[in-house]
Design a protein around this motif. Structure first.
Motif, PDB file in Angstrom:
ATOM      1  N   HIS A  86       0.818  -1.219   0.000  1.00 31.89           N
ATOM      2  CA  HIS A  86       0.000   0.000   0.000  1.00 31.89           C
ATOM      3  C   HIS A  86       0.850   1.266   0.000  1.00 31.89           C
ATOM      4  O   HIS A  86       1.952   1.304   0.505  1.00 31.89           O
ATOM      5  N   HIS A 115       4.828   0.493   0.647  1.00 31.28           N
ATOM      6  CA  HIS A 115       5.432  -0.570   1.454  1.00 31.28           C
ATOM      7  C   HIS A 115       4.433  -1.708   1.593  1.00 31.28           C
ATOM      8  O   HIS A 115       3.259  -1.568   1.242  1.00 31.28           O
ATOM      9  N   GLU A 173       3.512   6.365   8.397  1.00 34.08           N
ATOM     10  CA  GLU A 173       2.951   5.271   9.194  1.00 34.08           C
ATOM     11  C   GLU A 173       3.984   4.755  10.192  1.00 34.08           C
ATOM     12  O   GLU A 173       5.032   4.241   9.810  1.00 34.08           O
TER      13      GLU A 173
HETATM   14 FE   LIG Z   1       1.255  -0.150   6.270  1.00 31.02          FE
END
Ligand SMILES: [Fe+2]
Length: 385
Positions: free
Chosen positions: A299, A335, A306
């Motif tokens: 994603h 990632h 994140e």
């Molecule tokens: Fe993630």
């Protein structure tokens, strides 16, 4: 926390005479947020909280950020974060931006003073250790797995009941709240919310400390810590009521939402604040479509950095991660699972992973001190072995 709580003794109406047995008045304090238009509580003190004997600047709080370099996925092994000092001294900030700061504290000593953060809500995720928060709102105990949310302006201290503790800390420049989409128009948590008011633990006990002496309160405001001396114990409330108070919520009370196919990250959301969210990844059954892939898809966390803090269990989509690891997948770089982890996940029935995710909508900056805990090879860990 938007539900109403009352502790101790309070008068039948607000802003009316409320007297001690000796006839003296209690001192009413309205503790509100957003200048009287946000949530608030009303506290009744034995002594005026305005009487300050001395004020002394202790230090300025400034993070030294690393110089800009190639954008990379990052991994910090925080397990060996230096332990020592009290709850405040032990705090090591790893990354921050204008909305929040994220750090680890491994306190081993008791606080000899009280603390009030006048510029941020604080969220503690207790990884190890137990103890209690002694605050103007009463005593709130914590054990591993607890999120403890302490609203801006709360006078408190942490009392350790174990030799040491390991705490993930978020200093938040906005209020930390359950997500709005979990609540109805009155703020009540809805049926689809992964937790409800019964899971929220307000302080358990309020005992007025009516003691004279010399008491220090360290206040954080305007980017510095100032030490104030009071003639009376600062936790002198006989009672309070309202919607603003520290509370605990155990990650183990977060009821995971699962589906036939992979569920997106928002199902794990636990808290929201301005420009970031906090999510809980907890042990749960995997997706049950016959062709389901339990590991997440690759994603692009577009417009979101994140951060994951790995607390316990095998983290199914990653390799090289250990307890206490913090990873940062910055916006701009897709990632996903490490090589082999997608195939490995197929057919698995459940995961034991326990992790806290913090997604920030603006980039995070790494504090230089964090380099000593960094695993430099992480960026390249998606290459075939
Ligand atoms: Fe993630």
């Amino acid at each position: 926390m938007p539900h109403y709580v009352k502790m101790g003794t309070i008068p039948h109406k607000r802003h009316v005479q409320f007297r001690k047995e000796n006839g003296e008045l209690y001192y009413e304090q309205v503790m509100g947020t957003k200048g009287f238009s946000g949530i608030q509580s009303i506290i009744y003190h034995a002594h005026p909280p305005t009487q300050i004997r001395a004020a002394k600047k202790l230090k300025e709080i400034k993070y030294e950020y690393e110089a800009k370099d190639a954008l990379k996925h990052r991994h910090f092994r925080t397990w060996d974060t230096k332990a020592g000092g009290d709850f405040l001294e032990a705090r090591k900030i790893f990354m921050a931006n204008d909305d929040l700061a994220i750090g680890i504290a491994r306190p081993t000593e008791q606080m000899s003073y009280f603390y009030r953060n006048g510029e941020a809500d604080e969220m503690l995720f207790v990884h190890e250790g137990k103890g209690k928060i002694e605050s103007i709102f009463g005593e709130l105990s914590f054990v591993p797995g607890d999120y403890v949310v302490i609203p801006i302006g709360t006078t408190y201290r942490v009392v350790l009941e174990s030799e040491e503790a390991r705490i993930l800390i978020v200093e938040s420049n906005s209020a930390i709240m359950p997500p709005k989409r979990y609540r109805n128009e009155f703020g009540q948590l809805l049926e689809h919310s992964p937790f409800c008011e019964r899971d929220i633990r307000p302080p358990e006990k309020l005992e007025m400390k009516d003691e004279a002496g010399e008491f220090e309160v360290r206040v954080r405001a305007q980017g510095m810590i100032t030490s104030y001396t009071y003639d009376y114990h600062p936790l002198d409330a006989i009672g309070w009521d309202g919607y603003l108070f520290p509370y605990a919520f155990s990650i183990h009370d977060f009821e995971p939402i699962t589906g036939r196919v992979h569920q997106p990250p928002p199902v794990h959301q636990t808290f929201e604040a301005h420009n970031y969210v906090i999510c809980s990844f907890v042990p749960r059954l995997y997706d049950y479509h016959p062709d389901a892939i339990p590991a997440p898809y690759v994603h692009s966390n577009v417009e979101s950095d994140e951060v994951l803090y790995y607390a316990d269990g095998d983290f199914m989509s990653r390799r090289g991660i250990e307890e206490g690891s913090i990873t940062l997948h910055p916006s701009g770089l897709p990632h996903g699972p490490h090589p082999g982890k997608v195939e490995e996940s197929i057919g698995k029935k459940e995961t034991k992973e326990l992790a806290v995710m913090i997604d920030t909508f603006r980039p995070l900056y790494i504090v230089t001190e964090a380099h000593s805990y960094e695993d430099d090879s992480y960026m390249y860990s998606w290459l075939p072995e």
